[in-house]
Design a protein around this motif. Structure first.
Motif, PDB file in Angstrom:
ATOM      1  N   VAL A 226       6.804 -10.673   5.612  1.00  0.00           N
ATOM      2  CA  VAL A 226       6.160 -11.234   4.598  1.00  0.00           C
ATOM      3  C   VAL A 226       6.866 -12.027   4.029  1.00  0.00           C
ATOM      4  O   VAL A 226       8.505 -12.134   3.664  1.00  0.00           O
ATOM      5  CB  VAL A 226       5.829  -9.880   3.121  1.00  0.00           C
ATOM      6  CG1 VAL A 226       5.644 -10.616   2.222  1.00  0.00           C
ATOM      7  CG2 VAL A 226       4.691  -8.655   3.638  1.00  0.00           C
TER       8      VAL A 226
ATOM      9  N   PRO B  24       7.947   8.751  -0.443  1.00  0.00           N
ATOM     10  CA  PRO B  24       9.619   7.900   0.745  1.00  0.00           C
ATOM     11  C   PRO B  24      10.151   6.506  -0.527  1.00  0.00           C
ATOM     12  O   PRO B  24       9.009   6.308  -1.057  1.00  0.00           O
ATOM     13  CB  PRO B  24       8.801   7.653   1.707  1.00  0.00           C
ATOM     14  CG  PRO B  24       7.006   7.254   1.596  1.00  0.00           C
ATOM     15  CD  PRO B  24       6.793   7.617   0.214  1.00  0.00           C
TER      16      PRO B  24
ATOM     17  N   ALA C   3      10.187   0.798  -6.707  1.00  0.00           N
ATOM     18  CA  ALA C   3       9.585   1.506  -6.045  1.00  0.00           C
ATOM     19  C   ALA C   3      10.217   2.866  -5.564  1.00  0.00           C
ATOM     20  O   ALA C   3       9.151   4.101  -5.680  1.00  0.00           O
ATOM     21  CB  ALA C   3       9.634   0.924  -4.262  1.00  0.00           C
TER      22      ALA C   3
ATOM     23  N   THR D 278      11.464  -8.920   5.109  1.00  0.00           N
ATOM     24  CA  THR D 278      11.157  -9.892   4.141  1.00  0.00           C
ATOM     25  C   THR D 278      12.186 -10.753   4.737  1.00  0.00           C
ATOM     26  O   THR D 278      13.454 -10.681   5.081  1.00  0.00           O
ATOM     27  CB  THR D 278      11.339  -9.265   2.582  1.00  0.00           C
ATOM     28  OG1 THR D 278      10.428 -10.409   1.854  1.00  0.00           O
ATOM     29  CG2 THR D 278      11.952  -9.032   1.581  1.00  0.00           C
TER      30      THR D 278
ATOM     31  N   VAL E 117       3.280   0.986   3.164  1.00  0.00           N
ATOM     32  CA  VAL E 117       3.569   2.054   3.308  1.00  0.00           C
ATOM     33  C   VAL E 117       3.421   3.037   2.695  1.00  0.00           C
ATOM     34  O   VAL E 117       2.970   4.649   3.143  1.00  0.00           O
ATOM     35  CB  VAL E 117       5.371   2.295   3.341  1.00  0.00           C
ATOM     36  CG1 VAL E 117       6.285   3.163   3.369  1.00  0.00           C
ATOM     37  CG2 VAL E 117       5.843   1.277   3.746  1.00  0.00           C
TER      38      VAL E 117
ATOM     39  N   ILE F 200      13.420  -1.698   4.744  1.00  0.00           N
ATOM     40  CA  ILE F 200      12.695  -3.132   4.434  1.00  0.00           C
ATOM     41  C   ILE F 200      14.223  -3.712   4.889  1.00  0.00           C
ATOM     42  O   ILE F 200      14.588  -3.323   3.869  1.00  0.00           O
ATOM     43  CB  ILE F 200      11.586  -2.637   3.318  1.00  0.00           C
ATOM     44  CG1 ILE F 200      10.446  -2.271   3.607  1.00  0.00           C
ATOM     45  CG2 ILE F 200      11.355  -4.818   3.416  1.00  0.00           C
ATOM     46  CD1 ILE F 200       9.466  -1.994   1.886  1.00  0.00           C
TER      47      ILE F 200
ATOM     48  N   PHE G  44       8.863  -7.834  -1.169  1.00  0.00           N
ATOM     49  CA  PHE G  44       8.865  -6.000  -0.959  1.00  0.00           C
ATOM     50  C   PHE G  44       7.350  -5.077  -1.665  1.00  0.00           C
ATOM     51  O   PHE G  44       7.601  -4.710  -0.581  1.00  0.00           O
ATOM     52  CB  PHE G  44      10.227  -5.671  -2.191  1.00  0.00           C
ATOM     53  CG  PHE G  44      10.814  -4.867  -1.654  1.00  0.00           C
ATOM     54  CD1 PHE G  44      12.009  -4.693  -0.818  1.00  0.00           C
ATOM     55  CD2 PHE G  44      10.300  -3.190  -2.063  1.00  0.00           C
ATOM     56  CE1 PHE G  44      12.296  -3.378  -0.572  1.00  0.00           C
ATOM     57  CE2 PHE G  44      10.969  -1.967  -1.909  1.00  0.00           C
ATOM     58  CZ  PHE G  44      11.890  -1.869  -1.119  1.00  0.00           C
ATOM     59  N   THR G  45       6.990  -5.673  -2.708  1.00  0.00           N
ATOM     60  CA  THR G  45       6.261  -4.830  -2.913  1.00  0.00           C
ATOM     61  C   THR G  45       4.751  -4.299  -2.237  1.00  0.00           C
ATOM     62  O   THR G  45       4.446  -3.178  -2.403  1.00  0.00           O
ATOM     63  CB  THR G  45       5.597  -4.792  -4.835  1.00  0.00           C
ATOM     64  OG1 THR G  45       6.859  -5.159  -5.110  1.00  0.00           O
ATOM     65  CG2 THR G  45       4.675  -4.495  -5.231  1.00  0.00           C
ATOM     66  N   LEU G  46       4.511  -5.832  -1.467  1.00  0.00           N
ATOM     67  CA  LEU G  46       3.447  -5.812  -0.275  1.00  0.00           C
ATOM     68  C   LEU G  46       4.005  -4.829   0.637  1.00  0.00           C
ATOM     69  O   LEU G  46       2.711  -4.148   0.982  1.00  0.00           O
ATOM     70  CB  LEU G  46       2.830  -7.232  -0.501  1.00  0.00           C
ATOM     71  CG  LEU G  46       2.180  -6.905   1.332  1.00  0.00           C
ATOM     72  CD1 LEU G  46       1.236  -6.722   0.343  1.00  0.00           C
ATOM     73  CD2 LEU G  46       2.166  -8.358   1.644  1.00  0.00           C
ATOM     74  N   LEU G  47       4.669  -4.431   1.360  1.00  0.00           N
ATOM     75  CA  LEU G  47       5.350  -3.797   2.150  1.00  0.00           C
ATOM     76  C   LEU G  47       5.411  -2.245   1.280  1.00  0.00           C
ATOM     77  O   LEU G  47       5.225  -1.368   2.337  1.00  0.00           O
ATOM     78  CB  LEU G  47       6.569  -3.768   2.977  1.00  0.00           C
ATOM     79  CG  LEU G  47       6.582  -5.606   3.257  1.00  0.00           C
ATOM     80  CD1 LEU G  47       7.719  -6.083   3.582  1.00  0.00           C
ATOM     81  CD2 LEU G  47       5.907  -5.001   4.919  1.00  0.00           C
ATOM     82  N   ALA G  48       5.890  -2.063   0.148  1.00  0.00           N
ATOM     83  CA  ALA G  48       6.478  -0.676   0.156  1.00  0.00           C
ATOM     84  C   ALA G  48       4.872  -0.187  -0.441  1.00  0.00           C
ATOM     85  O   ALA G  48       4.769   1.136   0.019  1.00  0.00           O
ATOM     86  CB  ALA G  48       6.481  -0.692  -1.339  1.00  0.00           C
ATOM     87  N   GLY G  49       4.165  -1.166  -0.305  1.00  0.00           N
ATOM     88  CA  GLY G  49       2.630  -0.256  -1.722  1.00  0.00           C
ATOM     89  C   GLY G  49       1.516   0.114   0.180  1.00  0.00           C
ATOM     90  O   GLY G  49       0.924   0.907  -0.013  1.00  0.00           O
TER      91      GLY G  49
ATOM     92  N   THR H 270       3.103 -14.170   0.378  1.00  0.00           N
ATOM     93  CA  THR H 270       2.417 -13.663  -0.837  1.00  0.00           C
ATOM     94  C   THR H 270       2.286 -14.730  -2.057  1.00  0.00           C
ATOM     95  O   THR H 270       2.066 -14.998  -2.732  1.00  0.00           O
ATOM     96  CB  THR H 270       3.050 -13.127  -1.254  1.00  0.00           C
ATOM     97  OG1 THR H 270       4.792 -13.342  -1.342  1.00  0.00           O
ATOM     98  CG2 THR H 270       3.208 -11.361  -1.103  1.00  0.00           C
TER      99      THR H 270
ATOM    100  N   TYR I  38      12.951   3.172  -0.226  1.00  0.00           N
ATOM    101  CA  TYR I  38      13.430   2.445   0.183  1.00  0.00           C
ATOM    102  C   TYR I  38      15.185   1.954   0.077  1.00  0.00           C
ATOM    103  O   TYR I  38      15.077   1.882  -0.437  1.00  0.00           O
ATOM    104  CB  TYR I  38      12.434   1.859  -0.520  1.00  0.00           C
ATOM    105  CG  TYR I  38      11.540   1.543   0.063  1.00  0.00           C
ATOM    106  CD1 TYR I  38      10.322   1.361   1.277  1.00  0.00           C
ATOM    107  CD2 TYR I  38      10.237   2.392  -0.825  1.00  0.00           C
ATOM    108  CE1 TYR I  38       8.880   1.835   0.951  1.00  0.00           C
ATOM    109  CE2 TYR I  38       8.989   2.684  -1.673  1.00  0.00           C
ATOM    110  CZ  TYR I  38       7.504   2.322  -0.261  1.00  0.00           C
ATOM    111  OH  TYR I  38       7.413   2.815   0.152  1.00  0.00           O
TER     112      TYR I  38
ATOM    113  N   ALA J 225      11.911  -4.918  -6.647  1.00  0.00           N
ATOM    114  CA  ALA J 225      11.196  -4.201  -6.957  1.00  0.00           C
ATOM    115  C   ALA J 225      11.815  -2.712  -5.761  1.00  0.00           C
ATOM    116  O   ALA J 225      10.617  -1.811  -5.589  1.00  0.00           O
ATOM    117  CB  ALA J 225      10.868  -4.979  -5.317  1.00  0.00           C
TER     118      ALA J 225
END
Lengths: 412, 114
Positions: free
Chosen positions: A203, A141, A135, A179, B13, A102, B6-11, A220, A143, A131
């Motif tokens: 985003v 996966p 994650a 992002t 994925v 990302i 970032f969390t929106l995209l990672a979620g 968001t 990131y 974040a």
């Protein structure tokens, strides 16, 4: 053979000798260039980025030279990226962990007129890094957070978007989203349109101009119209004496400020007669357009008209100067508190420090911010994702000396 | 809101990865990796049904979602919008508090998850 070729005096050389000299010259020049490049290393921008007008521009997973105030955070992202790559290519223990990428597309350098201040950049990276680390604690996966600097004025987006599009075609660790996009400007409008043409999900974390739209562009944050609706509910509950005044940024190219002004006029223009009660100023963000932040006219009119509700249609960077100028006039005989209504993701630390607090006190004023978060949510024992975010954010805050308490700094 | 973005995209994925690798154990090398198109297709699935939330973003800025393609220009729906005073005199309420303004929600009586 060569020696025999050059045995004759140069005045007697024919085409063959001169061709040989030319060939040797080319070989020597190429050798010198290669030697100099090897001696210099990849340069301050690294292998992946190009120096354009003093900014490193492009897409990279590694550290590069940026604003000194953000370099430790860039290093932390690069370290996490290296760990993610290692866990796939050469894990020290356990199975290989696949990963995707990302990109964080925004400026990483700042000056007096840049789109982001150094503090904004620091908080942006810190929020994204929090974040990323969160994650990467779980299954599935992992990131990489690619760093995609597009110039301090957001105007170098074209080579960045081209490179991002190439990275989506990687079958082992593809780029799956972008992002960043930290501001609403004509350049970022073109950038989100280009990203949509490449079908890259994007985003916007802090975009609020309601007209920043494109098919693949998600936001968001609330938009300016929604912020205004929240302010309307507030004013319905706390109407005061209904004496309004609009202060607006006159930069016609500033998509954000122009959108906010039109939203304020639509929602509050009639009720507060803003057509007859307003003044403008030149904001700092953007190219040089003369001396910025001249608030004398606005402040004097607010005093003379005994306004109690100011609608500020400008960027947060310019609000401290307005507050300071208000403080110079004092309370100008007002018996009620002046409310400065604004919208934004949260209250910038530049608005909540000791000096701004003193200016507000001297002007007998308060800020009323329709926001994406309330610092009060972060006190006590926060629930769910907020608690997890704060755990990661506090680690980063301690490591990189973001320097503020969590009640004012975090920009999730 | 960089964390939430970032969390929106990672979620998206993670949900995509789980779905396309359903059934049977695979070696890491045999796992399917989502592409940008797969992630987009996940993002445009409406995340709120009725007043419930199946795949809302549980972010630092509250619990909120998206309405699907062509609706609301991909702005977040049900996002809490607190009004904060500084210096502070009153709290806006928790992210799910009644009375707190939340962003546009089409249909279902504007119901939002708590």
């Amino acid at each position: 053979m060569l020696l025999r070729l050059f045995r004759r005096h140069p005045r007697e050389w024919g085409p063959l000798e001169w061709l040989a000299v030319l060939g040797i010259g080319v070989l020597v020049a190429a050798a010198i260039t290669i030697a100099v490049n090897l001696a210099q290393g990849p340069g301050r921008c690294g292998d992946d980025l190009r120096d354009i007008d003093g900014d490193c521009v492009g897409v990279t997973e590694e550290a590069f030279e940026a604003d000194p105030r953000v370099e430790s955070l860039i290093g932390a992202v690069a370290d996490e990226n290296a760990r993610v790559r290692r866990d796939w290519e050469d894990p020290s223990s356990g199975p290989r962990i696949p990963y995707v990428r990302i990109a964080l597309m925004m400026p990483f350098t700042a000056d007096d007129h840049s789109a982001m201040t150094a503090d904004m950049i620091r908080r942006g990276i810190a929020g994204a890094l929090a974040a990323q680390r969160q994650a990467n604690r779980f299954g599935g996966p992992h990131y990489q957070l690619l760093l995609a600097p597009d110039g301090r004025n957001l105007d170098q987006w074209e080579p960045v978007v081209d490179r991002l599009a190439e990275l989506t075609k990687d079958t082992r660790a593809p780029l799956v989203g972008v992002t960043g996009i930290p501001s609403s400007t004509p350049e970022t409008r073109k950038a989100i349109a280009a990203l949509s043409r490449h079908s890259i999900p994007t985003v916007g974390p802090v975009i609020t101009a309601a007209n920043m739209n494109s098919p693949y562009f998600f936001k968001t944050s609330p938009n300016n119209d929604q912020f205004a609706r929240a302010l309307k509910l507030y004013l319905d509950r706390k109407p005061a004496r209904h004496r309004g005044f609009l202060v607006w940024d006159n930069r016609s190219e500033d998509v954000y400020s122009q959108n906010l002004r039109s939203v304020f006029e639509r929602h509050f223009g009639d009720a507060y007669d803003l057509t007859n009660h307003n003044s403008n100023f030149t904001g700092t963000s953007g190219t040089d357009k003369g001396i910025p932040q001249r608030f004398t006219d606005a402040v004097q009119k607010i005093c003379n008209e005994k306004s109690d509700t100011v609608f500020f249609a400008g960027r947060d960077q310019d609000l401290p100067a307005f507050m300071e100028r208000m403080a110079q006039e004092g309370s100008c005989g007002r018996t009620t508190t002046l409310r400065i209504l604004k919208v934004g993701i949260g209250l910038e630390p530049t608005l909540t420090g000791d000096a701004p607090r003193r200016w507000l006190d001297e002007a007998r004023a308060t800020i009323v911010d329709a926001s994406a978060v309330d610092p009060a949510w972060w006190k006590g024992k926060p629930k769910k994702a907020l608690g997890r975010f704060l755990d990661r954010f506090e680690e980063i805050e301690a490591q990189h000396k973001l320097g503020r308490s969590r009640s004012t700094t975090a920009t999730p | 809101m960089y964390h939430d973005a970032f969390t929106l995209l990672a979620g998206a994925v993670d949900r995509t990865f789980a779905e396309i690798n359903e059934g049977g154990k695979k070696t890491p090398e045999a796992l399917s990796i989502p592409t940008k198109d797969d992630v987009y297709n996940t993002l445009i699935i409406p995340s709120i049904a009725g007043d419930g939330c199946s795949s809302c973003l549980v972010g630092a800025g509250g619990t909120y979602g998206f309405e699907g393609p062509g609706k609301n220009d991909q702005w977040a729906v049900c996002k809490p919008v607190p009004v904060v005073e500084f210096p502070s005199s009153a709290r806006s309420g928790d992210p799910g508090a009644p009375g707190l303004y939340r962003t546009y929600r089409n249909g279902s009586g504007n119901a939002c998850p708590s």
